[in-house]
Design a protein around this motif. Structure first.
Motif, short mmCIF file in Angstrom:
data_model
loop_
_atom_site.label_atom_id
_atom_site.label_comp_id
_atom_site.label_asym_id
_atom_site.label_seq_id
_atom_site.Cartn_x
_atom_site.Cartn_y
_atom_site.Cartn_z
N PRO A 434 0.82 -1.22 0.00
CA PRO A 434 0.00 0.00 0.00
C PRO A 434 0.85 1.27 0.00
O PRO A 434 0.44 2.28 -0.55
CB PRO A 434 -0.82 -0.10 1.28
N GLU A 435 2.05 1.19 0.57
CA GLU A 435 2.90 2.38 0.63
C GLU A 435 3.60 2.63 -0.70
O GLU A 435 3.37 3.63 -1.37
CB GLU A 435 3.98 2.19 1.71
N SER A 436 4.42 1.65 -1.10
CA SER A 436 5.24 1.84 -2.30
C SER A 436 4.45 1.61 -3.58
O SER A 436 4.89 1.98 -4.66
CB SER A 436 6.42 0.88 -2.27
N MET A 437 3.30 0.96 -3.42
CA MET A 437 2.47 0.56 -4.58
C MET A 437 3.22 -0.37 -5.53
O MET A 437 2.88 -0.49 -6.70
CB MET A 437 1.93 1.80 -5.30
N GLU A 438 4.26 -1.04 -5.01
CA GLU A 438 4.99 -2.02 -5.82
C GLU A 438 4.30 -3.38 -5.73
O GLU A 438 3.87 -3.79 -4.65
CB GLU A 438 6.44 -2.15 -5.31
N PRO A 439 4.19 -4.08 -6.84
CA PRO A 439 3.53 -5.39 -6.81
C PRO A 439 4.51 -6.52 -6.48
O PRO A 439 5.70 -6.39 -6.75
CB PRO A 439 3.02 -5.56 -8.24
N SER A 440 4.00 -7.58 -5.90
CA SER A 440 4.72 -8.86 -5.85
C SER A 440 3.76 -9.87 -6.46
O SER A 440 2.57 -9.85 -6.13
CB SER A 440 5.01 -9.31 -4.41
N PHE A 441 4.30 -10.70 -7.31
CA PHE A 441 3.36 -11.66 -7.91
C PHE A 441 4.01 -13.01 -8.14
O PHE A 441 5.23 -13.14 -8.08
CB PHE A 441 2.74 -11.13 -9.20
N SER A 464 -8.47 -6.40 -6.62
CA SER A 464 -8.76 -6.37 -5.19
C SER A 464 -7.68 -5.56 -4.45
O SER A 464 -7.98 -4.74 -3.56
CB SER A 464 -8.84 -7.80 -4.66
N GLU A 465 -6.43 -5.79 -4.82
CA GLU A 465 -5.33 -5.09 -4.16
C GLU A 465 -5.32 -3.61 -4.51
O GLU A 465 -5.09 -2.75 -3.64
CB GLU A 465 -3.99 -5.73 -4.57
N LEU A 466 -5.58 -3.27 -5.74
CA LEU A 466 -5.63 -1.85 -6.14
C LEU A 466 -6.70 -1.12 -5.32
O LEU A 466 -6.51 0.00 -4.89
CB LEU A 466 -5.94 -1.72 -7.64
N TYR A 495 -1.99 0.55 -14.72
CA TYR A 495 -1.00 0.19 -13.70
C TYR A 495 -0.08 -0.87 -14.30
O TYR A 495 -0.55 -1.90 -14.79
CB TYR A 495 -1.73 -0.36 -12.47
N VAL A 496 1.21 -0.59 -14.28
CA VAL A 496 2.17 -1.51 -14.89
C VAL A 496 2.59 -2.56 -13.87
O VAL A 496 3.14 -2.22 -12.81
CB VAL A 496 3.40 -0.76 -15.41
#
Lengths: 644, 644
Positions: A434-441, A464-466, A495-496
Motif C-alpha cells: 500500500p505504501e510503495s504501490m509495488e507489486p509482488s506476484f 482487489s489489491e488496487l 497500472y504496470v
C-alpha cells in the motif's frame, strides 16, 4: 496477389499470398494463423495487434494503438488491408490462447487429485464406478471340414457364451479384418466389448498375448479452452491429460460471434473443423503419444460443453439458439459416433454428450453439477462455473435451479489487454504494497519464468489489491499517482505490473481502466445473477451453506479477493470450495460410470432454468453490482481498505 | 518412362506413362482401361488381344495369335512389355464386358415382366409385399418462449405419436440439418421412416409440399456382370434398371483369380473399389439420372452375389474361401451400411446381403431359390443358375439341397474367342442349314446391327446346330469341309459365323474347336452336377417335375438346343422355365418385402450343401458328360442328327 509473411516470436515464418485489399485478420484465419480476435474483428477489443516489420499495410489508427506504438509499427489486424507485400510480427500475446499443446506431466498435476476426489465422492454417494466396457477372453474351435461355421458366427457364439447374452453385434470395422485376426490369433482372442441390457457389441479383437487397453476420451469444450483426458475405461486411471485453446477462437471470443460466423458460407464446417480437426484431434494424438495408446483403442468418448459449443462441435446449425425463442436442436442425443464427426478414435466409438438443459445452460453445467454434489445434500448450495458464460446452479437434494449470465472471456484472460489463459507466463496471484504501490506476484511456470500476461485469478488479485490500497475508486478509476500508474492522452489510466524489460513480452504487462471496467462487468454479472436467483426464491445469502466454484480461472483463485471485489457473496471463506474444471470432471464421471451418466440425465431433466434477461430486477441488480465491491456496501461488511 | 496410347474403336484415346519393361496388361489395369483377361494374364485365354498401331512392344508370339495376325500387329497384352512409346488399339471385343453402362428403356424391357411375375408369385405364396419403409406426415407446434422443446425431441415426439411407437431414432445425418429443415417447412414435415418392432428410424425429413420418394437399390453382383434396379420402396415400382460389366473382370474372370489378386499389396481395396466405385456407384448415378431421384433418396439396398463376390464387395479377406477348410467370414450380417462401404446412397442406408449358405453357394442362389418357388411345392424341381459358377438347387417344400460347379465364364461369353455378354451386337440365336451349312442368326440390338460376337444362348444354338448338321463330332471336332469351315496351321478347326466385312468387328466372328471344347466342359459340369446330385438322393431324371433356369445367358436360350448339346436332362421341353436373373429378382423381393427377406434367411438355413469335389463319382460323371450330347446317348433319346 501479394506475399504476406507472418513472423512469430519463436522465429517461425508462415508465408501466404493474398489478394489486394484483403483483410489481414481474414488472411490469418484462412491460413490458420491464430490471432486472437475476441470481438470477432470489429476493432472493439484491440487484441489482434500485429507489428509491421516490412512492406506496407493500409491500416487506420484506432484507440487501441497509441501514437508511439503506431510509429513503432503496431497495427490492429482486423482493420488492416493488404496493399503490397508485407511482413508482420504476431506477438505471443496475440496468440496466447493457442497455447502450446502438450500432454501434462501427470505426476505433478494438481487436478489429478480432483479426479481422485470425484471418484471417491461418486462412490460415497452410492454411484458405482462401473461402465459397460469390458474385455472378454474367448477360445473358439479351429474350423475344419467338419466344422465350417463362418468366422463371424463363430465369434458371435463364443462371445455370447462368454458373456451369457444371446445377442452379439459385430460391426463392419471388426468384421472387415476378422478373418485375418482370428487366424493370426489361432482363434483364441480377447475382445473389447460393450455390454448393454439388449446386447453385447464387439469393438475390437486382439490376440491372447496382446496388451489390451480400452481407452476412453473425455473432452471439455470450453468457448475459450479445450481440455481433454484419456482414461483407462476398465479402472478409471487417467492415462494422459492435455489442454489447448479452442481453435474456434479466431472466429470470435463469445458464442454469439461464433454462431454468426458459422452462418456464413461454409462457416458451419469451418467452425466444426476448428474445434475437431484443429483442436480435439491434435489433442488426441498428443495424448496418445504420451501414453502409448493407438487412437483406435479409444472406444468411447464423453463431451461436456455449453449448448452452443455442442452444436458447433456436431456441425449443427446453432442459429436458433441466439434468436427468440432460443431453441436448441437437441438436449441429448444418442446419434453421435466418432466416424460421423471425423474424430480420430475408433470409428464405432459412441460419443456421449452431457445433456443440455437450456439454450444457455449446457452439458458443461449438468456434468459439473454432478461432481459438485449439491444435488446430494439437504443443505442449500451454490455451484458457479466461471467460464466465458457464467452459469450458476442453486439448490439441494430436493430441487435445482440454474441460470446463465454473459460474463465474457475476462475470467480466462479475454477482453483484458494483457490477459491470457492460466498457462506458463501468466501472473496468477498478486499483492501490492500500500505504501510503495509495488507489486509482488507469482507467475505460472518454471522458476525464472518472466511475466507474459495475466490470467483470471491474477486479475482478481490485482483489482482487489488496487482497491484495498486505495489506488482505484469503486468505479475502477485510478485515484493515486505513482511510477507504475500512468495515463494515456485520452486520460485512460493503467497500472504496470511488469515493465517490458522485466517481462517476456514485447510491451509492458499492465492493467488498464478498460480492463478493470471489463472485469467489473464480468464479476457484476456473476454476483447479480446469484442475488437475483436467490431473491426470486426468497432466499438470502446467509442461507447459503456452501459455494462450489469451478472453471478455468485456475486453482490459484483467492476467495478473499474474489469476495473483496464483490464477485462472490460475503460469507465465511471456509464455505468456498474450488473444484477445478467440473465440466471435465463430470464428463470423466459420465464416461467411467453408467450410473453417473444416468444421474446427469436425471439432473438435467429436473433442473429448472431461469431466464435472467426476462427476470424483472436483474438489470438493476447488475448495474448496482458494477462497483467495487458493490453500490450497497452493507452486502460486503468484511471488505475494507487500508487507511493511508 | 514411355508414353502408352490406348486407342479405341470409338475414336477415344487414353494416354498414360509407363516404366520401361512394364507389362501392358498391368498398365491397362492401373489406368482403368478395360481389357478382358479372363485367365488373369496367364496367356491362357487369348482374350486380351490388342493391335500395335505405332511404336514398339516386346511381345512373343503365342498360340492365340496366328502368323498372319502377328504380322498384322495383333499381340496379347498380358505377354507384352513396354519398351518404347507405343500406340495400341483395344478392340471392342477385348472390352466387351465393360459394356456401355446405360439405364434400360423400361417400356420395352422383357425382364420387367419377370419382376411383375415375381411380385405375383410372392403374393400367391402368401408373402406380403410389405417392407419396413414408410412415409409419415407429422405436424408439430411451432416453438415459442413458452414451448422451448429442442428440435429433435419435438420431432421424436411427433413421429412417436404419428406411428404409435415409443422409441424414435434420429440419426446424425438427419439431426445435422434438422434445425434448417424444420424451419423451412414451418414444422410440418413428411418423414421417411423405417418401422421395426423395436423402434422407428427416421431417414429423412421433407417439407409437406415435397415429392417424397423412398428409393431402394437392388444389385446383383455377378462375377462377370453387375445388374441393378432402383425401386420405389412404397409400391415396388421399378424406376430404373441398368447393367454393366463387373469392374473386377480385369483382375481375372473367375473367383479364384480374383481372390489371389485381392491378396496382393493393396489388392483387397482395389477389388472393392473396382466393384463399388467403378461399377456400382456409376450404375447408381446412371439410374438416378434416368429416374430423377437423388442418390440420398435411396434408403435401403439389397445385394445378391456369390460368396466370394460378397466378401470382395465388403472388402473382407476372401482367402479362407479358397483354401481348405473353405471358411467364409460371414453367411449373413447386419453390419453393413452405405457409409461404411462408400456406396453413393443415403449414408444410413442399411445394406442387406442375401445370405450365403456355403463357400460356393452364395446369396445369389438363396435369393434365386426364393423366386424359383421350388420350396413352395410338393413336386420335386431343379433350380439352375447358369453363371460363372453354375449352382444347382434341388428339392421341394420338404427339403432343399444345393451344389456348385465351376462352369467358367463360357455361358456369359467368357473363354470363347468371340464371346461376349448378351448385349448389342451379340448373336443370340442361330440356325444352320444342313445342306449349305450357311448360318442364319439374330443379333441383339436395333435393326441393321451387325455381329460383334456371340453370347451364351447363341453358342448353345451354334454348337447344337453344328452337331445336328453333322458338322462336328460328339467330341466337338469339325468333320465336314466348307467355305465357312477352316483350319489353322496347328490343325484347329473353326466355323465362321460372320466374315469381318459383314461384322462390326476387326476380325471374323467365328467359333473354334477350343471354344467348343470350353463350352462342352461348361455344359458337362452342369449336367454331371445335376446327375450326381439326383443319384446321391436316389432320384432319377424322370422324377423331376420342373426345371427353372436362371442366369445371364439370356432370355433367348433355346431349351431344345440346350438339351440337344447335353446341357440339361432330356425331359419334355414344357418342363423348362427360363426365369431370368433370379438373383436380381430375389434381391428385389427381399428389399420389397420383409417376409421375403425372412424367408430367404430361412431357406439359406435349411438348405443342405453338397460338396461335389469330394463326392465319389462326380469326376467320372463329368468326363462322361464332356461329349455331345453325352457318352451315354440313351440319356438323350430325343437328340437326333440330320441324315446327310
Amino acid at each position: 496477389m501479394f506475399k504476406v509473411t507472418f513472423k512469430f516470436e519463436s522465429g517461425e515464418d508462415i508465408i501466404v499470398f493474398a489478394a489486394s485489399g484483403e483483410n489481414l485478420l481474414e488472411v490469418a484465419r484462412k491460413t490458420n494463423v491464430a490471432i486472437d480476435a475476441p470481438c470477432s474483428g470489429n476493432a472493439a477489443c484491440g487484441k489482434c495487434r500485429v507489428k509491421l516489420m516490412g512492406g506496407q499495410l493500409e491500416s487506420p489508427k484506432t484507440r487501441h494503438i497509441s501514437d508511439e506504438e503506431y510509429a513503432d509499427g503496431w497495427r490492429l489486424a482486423c482493420v488492416s488491408k493488404v496493399i503490397a507485400d508485407v511482413e508482420v510480427l504476431v506477438p505471443d500475446i496475440a496468440s496466447a490462447y493457442k497455447s502450446r499443446m502438450k500432454a501434462a506431466d501427470l505426476s505433478s498435476d494438481e487436478e489429478l487429485r480432483i479426479f481422485e476426489e470425484v471418484k471417491n465422492r461418486m462412490e460415497e454417494s452410492g454411484i458405482a464406478l462401473k461402465n459397460s466396457l469390458e474385455v472378454v477372453q474367448v477360445e473358439m474351435d479351429v474350423p475344419s471340414l467338419d466344422d465350417t461355421m463362418p468366422d463371424v458366427e463363430r465369434l458371435e457364439r463364443a462371445v455370447a457364451a462368454a458373456t451369457g447374452t444371446s445377442k452379439v453385434r459385430v460391426p463392419y470395422s471388426v468384421l472387415r479384418t476378422l478373418p485375418d485376426k482370428l487366424r493370426e490369433a489361432d482363434f483364441r482372442v480377447q475382445c473389447v466389448v460393450r455390454r448393454t441390457p439388449k446386447d453385447v457389441f464387439v469393438y475390437d479383437v486382439y490376440s491372447m498375448d496382446a496388451n489390451v487397453r480400452a481407452g476412453g476420451l473425455v473432452v471439455d469444450i470450453g468457448t475459450t479452452t479445450v481440455s481433454a483426458l484419456i482414461i483407462n475405461m476398465l479402472n478409471g486411471e487417467i492415462l494422459a491429460k492435455a489442454t489447448a485453446g479452442n481453435g474456434q477462437i479466431r472466429f470470435g471470443a463469445d458464442v454469439i460471434n461464433r454462431i454468426i460466423e458459422s452462418r456464413k458460407e461454409g462457416g458451419q464446417k469451418k467452425l466444426q473443423d476448428a474445434v475437431i480437426k484443429e483442436t480435439i484431434n491434435p489433442l488426441i494424438h498428443t495424448m496418445c503419444e504420451f501414453c502409448g495408446l493407438e487412437p483406435e483403442q479409444i472406444y468411447r468418448m464423453c463431451v461436456a460443453a455449453n449448448t452452443t459449443m455442442n452444436h458447433l462441435f456436431a456441425g449443427i446449425n446453432a442459429d436458433p439458439l441466439r434468436m427468440e425463442p432460443y431453441i436448441p436442436a437437441f438436449f441429448k442425443s444418442n446419434a453421435f459416433f466418432a466416424n460421423d464427426l471425423d474424430i480420430d478414435i475408433n470409428p464405432d466409438a459412441h460419443i456421449i454428450i452431457a445433456p443440455n438443459t437450456g439454450s444457455y445452460v449446457g452439458g458443461d453445467i449438468t456434468a459439473g453439477t454432478l461432481v459438485s454434489q449439491i444435488w446430494n445434500r439437504p443443505e442449500f448450495s451454490i455451484f458457479i462455473d466461471l467460464g466465458t458464460n457464467g452459469e450458476i446452479v442453486f439448490g439441494n437434494s430436493d430441487f435445482l435451479m440454474s441460470c446463465a449470465c454473459s460474463a465474457g472471456p475476462a475470467f480466462e484472460g479475454g477482453d483484458i489487454s494483457c490477459g491470457m489463459r492460466a498457462t506458463d507466463g501468466a501472473i496468477e496471484a498478486c499483492t501490492i504494497d500500500p505504501e510503495s504501490m509495488e507489486p509482488s506476484f507469482s507467475i505460472i511456470g518454471e522458476k525464472g519464468q518472466k511475466a507474459v500476461g495475466i490470467c483470471g485469478s491474477g486479475i482478481i488479485d490485482v483489482i482487489s489489491e488496487l482497491f484495498r490500497c486505495n489506488m482505484i475508486s469503486p468505479k475502477g478509476k485510478f485515484i493515486r499517482e505513482g511510477t507504475r500508474i500512468r495515463h494515456d492522452k485520452y486520460g485512460m489510466g493503467s497500472y504496470v505490473l511488469a515493465f517490458k524489460e522485466d517481462a517476456d513480452s514485447v510491451k509492458d504487462v499492465e492493467i488498464t481502466e478498460v480492463d478493470i471496467d471489463n472485469f467489473i462487468r464480468a464479476k457484476g454479472a456473476i454476483f447479480s445473477a446469484i442475488l437475483t436467483m436467490l431473491s426470486s426464491l426468497d432466499f438470502d445469502i446467509s442461507m447459503v451453506d456452501d459455494v462450489y466454484v469451478a472453471g478455468g480461472i485456475g486453482s490459484g483463485i483467492n476467495m478473499k479477493n474474489a469476495v473483496g471485489i464483490g464477485m462472490f457473496p460475503d460469507i465465511p471463506l471456509d464455505k468456498f470450495h474450488y473444484i477445478g474444471n467440473s465440466s471435465l470432471a463430470g464428463a470423466y464421471a459420465m464416461l467411467l460410470s453408467g450410473e453417473a451418466e444416468r444421474k446427469v440425465y436425471e439432473l438435467a431433466q429436473n433442473m429448472t432454468y431461469m431466464e435472467l434477461s426476462t427476470t424483472p430486477g436483474y438489470m438493476d441488480e447488475f448495474v448496482a453490482a458494477c462497483f467495487i465491491p458493490h453500490t450497497d456496501t452493507s452486502l460486503f461488511p468484511s471488505v475494507t481498505q487500508v487507511n493511508l
